[in-house]
Design an enzyme around this catalytic site. Structure first.
Site, PDB file in Angstrom:
ATOM      1  NE  ARG A 144      -4.304  -1.314   0.033  1.00 42.80           N
ATOM      2  CZ  ARG A 144      -4.471  -2.325  -0.829  1.00 42.80           C
ATOM      3  NH1 ARG A 144      -3.503  -2.621  -1.692  1.00 42.80           N
ATOM      4  NH2 ARG A 144      -5.593  -3.020  -0.825  1.00 42.80           N
ATOM      5  CG  HIS A 162      -2.649  -1.678  -7.425  1.00 43.23           C
ATOM      6  ND1 HIS A 162      -3.193  -0.923  -6.412  1.00 43.23           N
ATOM      7  CD2 HIS A 162      -2.626  -2.958  -6.956  1.00 43.23           C
ATOM      8  CE1 HIS A 162      -3.506  -1.705  -5.394  1.00 43.23           C
ATOM      9  NE2 HIS A 162      -3.172  -2.937  -5.697  1.00 43.23           N
TER      10      HIS A 162
END
Lengths: 309, 309
Positions: free
Chosen positions: B224, B272
């Site tokens: 993250r 991502h």
């Protein structure tokens, strides 16, 4: 005093220093002494210039600094009955596995494509495949091929391994012989060669073989440049049959500045660094081989001149 | 009829089609029905816009499409007593291992440096290290951390693993707690975070922690974005403390076009993609969880809101 010659165009002094520590009863030479000198039973050989073996009398065994020995087998200065020992070094195998897996995983997970996207500030996720969606064919099941195959299997790639003798490796599908070769590469997404360079493997990776791979396949060569037909590789890249190639070895090294590989957008060139010889570990192995030979025990990893490796 | 809502800003229809096959007794919705509608006991949640949970009556459980659930825990529309199920999917773990190993091996074996050398037709072998010459610290020993650690150990990296509870993994050195964190990263050549985003892990990778790494270290973040202090990372790269960073996640995604990460020469940006959710496998897992829950069995992989994951 016993004598050992280090015949290498690289840095013989660094090796000589190590051998003076591990073989203190030996005189360590770094220059060929000439045919009239005292005999030199052991020669540690990189890729020396011509004349070196001819100017070294009394050679009883040659210990190669490289896993590949095709240049020694082909050297007319070396008598046919002089045993040649290949370097079979755990460290070569470790380095090779790292490099091959680095290249395959980077291609598989599109690292190059994302780097190109970053250069133009583009955020575009691609459809990512998992290892189990890809088939990788490894040519060679020896000291270098086996650990590469084992890593590939652990990541979950469908892994095929082709060797002369059809050696089995857990989790991979084994193939052998000329017929087996066509089956081994048919539809593969990645082709890696870890074969020695021999009469059989020279030009093995040609248009016909590349044509059997899956569309968009990737070719990895950390073995020997002459196993690939350069023009056939470029044609397959240009037609779109292949999506890329990672090449660490070349027919001429350093790769000549005007060679088209340097500027081909789908070719990754690296300067013969996949599996460098680590001096400490090579010297340890060679010292042990020499001590065995002195005691009359057989030399390990003897080259079979007929097989070519 | 039983009802399931797919609350995702992505492609809910693709998932809906799969659920219609695996849960034929369910009505599959892709839009929040409004508070006055029939109850919708199960919600499959990506990162939906605001208002979706508030407009869905009778939620009995939420099944996350992602391994990270910090956005669901923080969502005020979700009642505190509604259980949330993390996606713990073998395929997430497979994809993550591939990506992390690809980034670490590519850095370790200088693939980027050779690409830069190729661009200027330069043949310069670098001094190559082996995995056993590097120390890698993995933060997180859970479903994603463990397989990454296992691959690193197999390659021979000195591997350290840090987790809240100090979980042990064969071949790696385990660390735990705040004091353990400093020791876990001290002198490490590579730092990988596979932690969930919680109050404890937000901004965890800051100047103080980066300062403990080995000079020239490499940072890998597929977890993250908010775990890293962006300015501290850039400062550590600019000072030469770090040699590079591979970042797959960001505080804001897509990464804004004016963010300095995009153009930093030592940062690799990817969109991502390290561990994408594979729809078939996620739907299989969620279908099983729903059937268990219907029978009165406990839901698997329940989120602990206090721990934050």
């Amino acid at each position: 005093m016993k004598r050992l010659l280090i015949a290498s165009s690289g840095n013989p002094e660094a090796l000589a220093e190590r051998f003076r520590a591990t073989l203190p009863d030996y005189e360590i030479l770094t220059q060929a002494p000439g045919q009239d000198a005292e005999p030199v039973p052991y020669v540690v050989a990189g890729k020396p210039g011509s004349g070196v073996f001819a100017a070294t009398p009394g050679i009883k065994a040659i210990l190669s600094l490289n896993a590949g020995v095709e240049h020694l087998i082909a050297n007319p200065e070396i008598a046919a009955d002089v045993p040649i020992v290949r370097l079979v070094d755990q460290e070569l195998a470790l380095g090779m596995s790292e490099w091959v897996l680095a290249e395959i995983l980077a291609w598989h997970r599109n690292l190059g494509a994302y780097q190109a996207a970053q250069a133009i500030t583009e955020w575009t996720p691609l459809k990512e495949k998992l290892a189990r969606d890809r088939t990788v064919t490894v040519l060679g099941a020896g000291a270098l091929g086996r650990p590469v195959v084992e890593h590939l299997v652990r990541f979950g790639f469908h892994t095929r391994v082709w060797s002369r003798t059809g050696r089995e490796i857990d989790g991979a599908t084994a193939f052998s012989g000329q017929d087996g070769l066509a089956d081994a590469v048919e539809g593969a997404d990645v082709l890696v060669t870890l074969l020695p360079l021999t009469a059989e493997t020279e030009n093995l990776i040609n248009a016909a073989l590349l044509g059997r791979l899956a569309d968009g396949a990737f070719v990895v060569n950390p073995a020997r440049g002459a196993q690939i037909v350069d023009d056939d590789l470029i044609a397959a890249l240009d037609s779109g049959k292949l999506s890329g190639a990672a090449l660490d070895v070349f027919r001429t090294e350093p790769l000549p500045a005007d060679h088209p590989f340097w500027r081909h957008p789908k070719i990754l060139v690296s300067p013969h660094v996949a599996a460098p010889t680590h001096a400490d570990s090579a010297v340890t192995q060679m010292t042990e081989a020499i001590r065995r030979h002195e005691r009359g025990d057989p030399l390990p990893h003897l080259v079979n001149r007929d097989a070519g490796y």
